[in-house]
Motif scaffolding. Sequence first.
Motif, PDB file in Angstrom:
ATOM      1  N   LEU A  72       4.330  -7.679  12.025  1.00 50.13           N
ATOM      2  CA  LEU A  72       4.264  -6.506  11.153  1.00 50.13           C
ATOM      3  C   LEU A  72       5.626  -5.831  11.020  1.00 50.13           C
ATOM      4  N   ASN A  73       6.341  -5.709  12.136  1.00 50.18           N
ATOM      5  CA  ASN A  73       7.683  -5.119  12.082  1.00 50.18           C
ATOM      6  C   ASN A  73       8.604  -5.943  11.188  1.00 50.18           C
ATOM      7  N   PHE A  74       8.520  -7.272  11.297  1.00 46.72           N
ATOM      8  CA  PHE A  74       9.347  -8.148  10.475  1.00 46.72           C
ATOM      9  C   PHE A  74       9.029  -7.979   8.992  1.00 46.72           C
ATOM     10  N   LEU A  75       7.738  -7.959   8.660  1.00 44.96           N
ATOM     11  CA  LEU A  75       7.353  -7.862   7.245  1.00 44.96           C
ATOM     12  C   LEU A  75       7.837  -6.554   6.622  1.00 44.96           C
ATOM     13  N   PHE A  76       7.717  -5.465   7.362  1.00 49.29           N
ATOM     14  CA  PHE A  76       8.212  -4.191   6.843  1.00 49.29           C
ATOM     15  C   PHE A  76       9.731  -4.215   6.722  1.00 49.29           C
ATOM     16  N   ALA A  77      10.408  -4.711   7.751  1.00 45.21           N
ATOM     17  CA  ALA A  77      11.873  -4.755   7.723  1.00 45.21           C
ATOM     18  C   ALA A  77      12.374  -5.681   6.617  1.00 45.21           C
ATOM     19  N   ASP A  78      11.680  -6.789   6.402  1.00 47.79           N
ATOM     20  CA  ASP A  78      12.073  -7.742   5.365  1.00 47.79           C
ATOM     21  C   ASP A  78      11.974  -7.135   3.966  1.00 47.79           C
ATOM     22  N   HIS A  79      11.138  -6.116   3.836  1.00 51.38           N
ATOM     23  CA  HIS A  79      10.987  -5.432   2.547  1.00 51.38           C
ATOM     24  C   HIS A  79      11.699  -4.078   2.538  1.00 51.38           C
ATOM     25  N   GLY A  80      12.581  -3.875   3.505  1.00 49.54           N
ATOM     26  CA  GLY A  80      13.421  -2.679   3.512  1.00 49.54           C
ATOM     27  C   GLY A  80      12.717  -1.395   3.878  1.00 49.54           C
ATOM     28  N   ALA A  81      11.731  -1.479   4.734  1.00 42.88           N
ATOM     29  CA  ALA A  81      10.989  -0.283   5.141  1.00 42.88           C
ATOM     30  C   ALA A  81      10.746  -0.317   6.645  1.00 42.88           C
ATOM     31  N   THR A  82      10.424   0.831   7.192  1.00 40.26           N
ATOM     32  CA  THR A  82      10.036   0.880   8.598  1.00 40.26           C
ATOM     33  C   THR A  82       8.524   0.939   8.673  1.00 40.26           C
TER      34      THR A  82
END
Length: 127
Positions: A72-82
Motif C-alpha cells: 500500500l505504501n508503494f502504490l501511494f508513493a508510486d502515484h505521488g501521494a502519502t
Amino acid sequence: MLCCAGYFIFSVTGLKDLAIAPIQAYQQKLTLAGGIMNEQNCLQKIRNLGVRLQELELVQVAPGKSYTATALNFLFADHGATRPAGIPLDHTLRALGEIIVANRKVHFSRLDPDSIIDFFCRFYRVH
C-alpha cells in the motif's frame, strides 16, 4: 460469466435469459466468487501484491512491516501521494482510486476497492 469487448455476459436463469451490461455498472458487484470481496480476501490479494513487488525488487519489506503495508505504501508513493493513516482499508483503497483517476486520466469517475486491487494485480501480474 464471459467477458467480451468490455462487457460481461452472464446468465441469470439460463441461456435464454442472457443479459449484457457495461463493466462499470457492475464494478462493485463482480468479484472472483461472484459476491462483494470481503476484507480478508482484499488483504490477501494486497499481501500477494507485496510479495510480487519484492520479487520484482521494487520494494524491500522492512523489519516489523507487513507485505500488505509495504504494498500500500508503494502504490501511494508510486502515484505521488502519502498513504492516509488511521482509516479503514475500504477508505484507503478509495483514496488510491481517486489518485489513479486523477493521475492516469481514466474514463471512470470512481473506482471501487475491488477494481483497484484487481487493476494492480493484473498490472504487476500477481497470480
